[in-house]
Design a protein around this motif. Structure first.
Motif, PDB file in Angstrom:
ATOM      1  N   ILE A 156       0.867  -1.102  -0.142  1.00  0.00           N
ATOM      2  CA  ILE A 156      -0.136   0.133  -0.041  1.00  0.00           C
ATOM      3  C   ILE A 156       0.975   1.515   0.008  1.00  0.00           C
ATOM      4  O   ILE A 156       1.880   1.586   0.647  1.00  0.00           O
ATOM      5  N   SER A 157       0.563   2.150  -0.664  1.00  0.00           N
ATOM      6  CA  SER A 157       1.169   3.527  -0.678  1.00  0.00           C
ATOM      7  C   SER A 157       2.565   3.275  -1.342  1.00  0.00           C
ATOM      8  O   SER A 157       3.469   4.188  -0.712  1.00  0.00           O
ATOM      9  N   CYS A 158       2.611   2.817  -2.271  1.00  0.00           N
ATOM     10  CA  CYS A 158       4.217   2.556  -3.114  1.00  0.00           C
ATOM     11  C   CYS A 158       4.497   3.931  -3.628  1.00  0.00           C
ATOM     12  O   CYS A 158       3.589   4.615  -4.229  1.00  0.00           O
ATOM     13  N   MET A 166       4.156   2.011 -22.828  1.00  0.00           N
ATOM     14  CA  MET A 166       4.389   3.449 -22.287  1.00  0.00           C
ATOM     15  C   MET A 166       3.408   4.079 -21.658  1.00  0.00           C
ATOM     16  O   MET A 166       3.723   5.012 -20.624  1.00  0.00           O
ATOM     17  N   PRO A 167       2.164   3.867 -21.862  1.00  0.00           N
ATOM     18  CA  PRO A 167       1.269   4.743 -21.242  1.00  0.00           C
ATOM     19  C   PRO A 167       1.019   4.488 -19.813  1.00  0.00           C
ATOM     20  O   PRO A 167       0.958   4.983 -18.861  1.00  0.00           O
ATOM     21  N   VAL A 168       1.523   2.994 -19.599  1.00  0.00           N
ATOM     22  CA  VAL A 168       1.454   2.635 -18.144  1.00  0.00           C
ATOM     23  C   VAL A 168       2.799   3.127 -17.343  1.00  0.00           C
ATOM     24  O   VAL A 168       2.356   3.326 -16.222  1.00  0.00           O
ATOM     25  N   TYR A 169       3.670   3.231 -18.220  1.00  0.00           N
ATOM     26  CA  TYR A 169       5.108   3.602 -17.539  1.00  0.00           C
ATOM     27  C   TYR A 169       4.684   5.189 -17.179  1.00  0.00           C
ATOM     28  O   TYR A 169       4.946   5.538 -16.042  1.00  0.00           O
ATOM     29  N   GLN A 170       3.984   5.918 -18.135  1.00  0.00           N
ATOM     30  CA  GLN A 170       3.856   7.483 -17.964  1.00  0.00           C
ATOM     31  C   GLN A 170       2.897   7.611 -16.779  1.00  0.00           C
ATOM     32  O   GLN A 170       3.062   8.621 -15.971  1.00  0.00           O
ATOM     33  N   THR A 171       1.964   6.622 -16.717  1.00  0.00           N
ATOM     34  CA  THR A 171       0.798   6.844 -15.438  1.00  0.00           C
ATOM     35  C   THR A 171       1.504   6.566 -14.367  1.00  0.00           C
ATOM     36  O   THR A 171       1.343   7.300 -13.454  1.00  0.00           O
ATOM     37  N   PHE A 172       2.405   5.815 -14.116  1.00  0.00           N
ATOM     38  CA  PHE A 172       3.169   5.202 -12.928  1.00  0.00           C
ATOM     39  C   PHE A 172       4.080   6.589 -12.687  1.00  0.00           C
ATOM     40  O   PHE A 172       4.145   6.608 -11.434  1.00  0.00           O
ATOM     41  N   ARG A 173       4.752   6.976 -13.583  1.00  0.00           N
ATOM     42  CA  ARG A 173       5.746   8.209 -13.202  1.00  0.00           C
ATOM     43  C   ARG A 173       4.737   9.391 -12.745  1.00  0.00           C
ATOM     44  O   ARG A 173       5.398  10.021 -11.843  1.00  0.00           O
ATOM     45  N   ALA A 174       3.703   9.433 -13.244  1.00  0.00           N
ATOM     46  CA  ALA A 174       2.954  10.668 -12.781  1.00  0.00           C
ATOM     47  C   ALA A 174       2.269  10.476 -11.370  1.00  0.00           C
ATOM     48  O   ALA A 174       1.746  11.449 -10.808  1.00  0.00           O
ATOM     49  N   ALA A 175       2.052   9.101 -11.042  1.00  0.00           N
ATOM     50  CA  ALA A 175       1.480   8.929  -9.766  1.00  0.00           C
ATOM     51  C   ALA A 175       1.980   9.253  -8.459  1.00  0.00           C
ATOM     52  O   ALA A 175       3.165   9.323  -8.288  1.00  0.00           O
ATOM     53  N   ARG A 176       0.993   9.812  -7.501  1.00  0.00           N
ATOM     54  CA  ARG A 176       1.614   9.956  -6.322  1.00  0.00           C
ATOM     55  C   ARG A 176       2.040   8.613  -5.503  1.00  0.00           C
ATOM     56  O   ARG A 176       2.939   8.518  -5.012  1.00  0.00           O
ATOM     57  N   THR A 177       0.756   7.826  -5.344  1.00  0.00           N
ATOM     58  CA  THR A 177       1.002   6.672  -4.888  1.00  0.00           C
ATOM     59  C   THR A 177       0.253   5.541  -5.559  1.00  0.00           C
ATOM     60  O   THR A 177      -0.705   5.788  -6.122  1.00  0.00           O
ATOM     61  N   ILE A 178       0.655   4.113  -5.383  1.00  0.00           N
ATOM     62  CA  ILE A 178       0.194   3.004  -6.277  1.00  0.00           C
ATOM     63  C   ILE A 178      -0.047   1.972  -5.155  1.00  0.00           C
ATOM     64  O   ILE A 178       0.838   1.760  -4.420  1.00  0.00           O
ATOM     65  N   ASP A 179      -1.171   1.393  -5.187  1.00  0.00           N
ATOM     66  CA  ASP A 179      -1.233   0.178  -4.322  1.00  0.00           C
ATOM     67  C   ASP A 179      -1.393  -1.064  -5.035  1.00  0.00           C
ATOM     68  O   ASP A 179      -1.853  -1.152  -6.183  1.00  0.00           O
TER      69      ASP A 179
END
Length: 329
Positions: free
Chosen positions: A143-145, A189-202
């Motif tokens: 949680i909150s990676c 690339m879209p998955v990478y770009q959204t992960f890069r822009a994300a604050r936290t990932i669960d």
């Protein structure tokens, strides 16, 4: 919790549809095997030539939450982008029409959004031709990676990986991101770009989707020039990772090598008198030789994969024959 969650979030699910008359109803039904109800389903008929478009129209009559759109054929990325322009939810998911969500998946994900408020939730998967004979990939619950922690999992976890369809995203992450139209292997690339822009990932520890391994999919097709996208998209990823997260360069190089190995298998099986085959084989040889110098000493690339690359450089036909045995594919 259900009421609060439904008041807080609306989930839009984009479902590209192209000649899937046998599976589209199953995919749509799986979206309603949940208690969470604040959803909209956007069926994007991408120029189907079978009865898929008609089935989609009939599905809209079964629920006011299902919408059908028809467009000229443009491919999976085009259909997803078309859907993204029309969603009204603050969360978005992408379901391929021959796959389906497993019961309760949306409930579990929406509960996590309510409690932990991440930007992205990722869940595990089952893959195969039937659930009874499927392989299951489930990651450890995290949680909150941070974006860096989660991007490392994109490379290292088969339960996370660069798939768009085992994740639910905050829609705002796609404000400046779109799927690459006219390309195969379009998720990376879209998955990478959204992960890069994300604050936290669960990362949630359950299998939420069944990925149907269709023998007609691009993964199983013989080589054609478009198949080289499997390499070019990974090269774009390597360039981006080099700038953003240089600590993951070796991981990105290893992912690029996997692209050469799988695409080389198809190239090696192609006829020698095929000029396109010869062009891409010669191109790949030059690129692999350059890459081998860069990965010298890298722990992320196994001895077996290095040996496979050298065999491909010397004898692509023999490489293709031994491909599954050597790499345990």
């Amino acid at each position: 919790m259900k009421e609060n969650s439904e008041n807080s979030f609306k989930l839009s699910i984009v479902v590209p549809v192209y000649n899937v008359e046998d599976t589209i109803e199953r995919a749509v039904q799986s979206l309603f095997d949940n208690d969470f109800g604040n959803i909209e389903v956007l069926l994007i008929d991408d120029g189907s030539t079978d009865s898929s478009g008609q089935i989609c129209e009939e599905l809209t009559k079964t629920s006011e939450k299902i919408y059908c759109f028809h467009k000229e054929n443009g491919g999976l990325s085009s259909a997803r982008n078309y859907g993204l322009e029309r969603v009204s939810g603050d969360l978005v998911a992408f379901l391929d029409s021959d796959d389906y969500y497993l019961p309760g998946c949306i409930d579990k994900v929406m509960n996590d959004f309510q409690i932990n408020t991440p930007d992205i939730v990722c869940f595990g998967l089952k893959k195969g031709k039937t659930e009874a004979n499927s392989i299951e990939f489930i990651g450890d619950r995290q949680i909150s990676c941070s974006n860096a922690e989660a991007i490392e999992l994109l490379f290292n976890s088969k339960a996370v990986d660069f798939y768009a369809w085992n994740k639910i995203f905050k829609k705002k992450l796609f404000d400046n991101v779109e799927f690459p139209e006219g390309k195969l292997y379009e998720d990376m690339m879209p998955v990478y770009q959204t992960f890069r822009a994300a604050r936290t990932i669960d990362i949630l520890d359950f299998a939420g989707i069944f990925y149907f391994q269709n023998s007609n999919s691009i993964v199983y097709q013989d080589f054609n020039p478009k198949q080289y996208d499997n390499i070019t998209q990974r090269k774009v990823l390597l360039d981006e990772v080099t700038k953003d997260f240089p600590e993951f360069i070796n991981l990105a190089n290893a992912r690029l090598i996997d692209g050469y190995l799988s695409t080389g298998f198809k190239i090696g099986l192609s006829k020698k008198d095929n000029p396109e085959r010869n062009h891409f084989y010669n191109t790949s040889k030059m690129e692999i030789r350059s890459l081998l110098k860069k990965i010298k000493g890298s722990r992320e690339v196994s001895y077996t994969k290095r040996l496979a690359l050298y065999l491909y450089l010397v004898n692509p036909n023999l490489y293709s024959i031994l491909y599954k045995q050597i790499l345990k594919k």
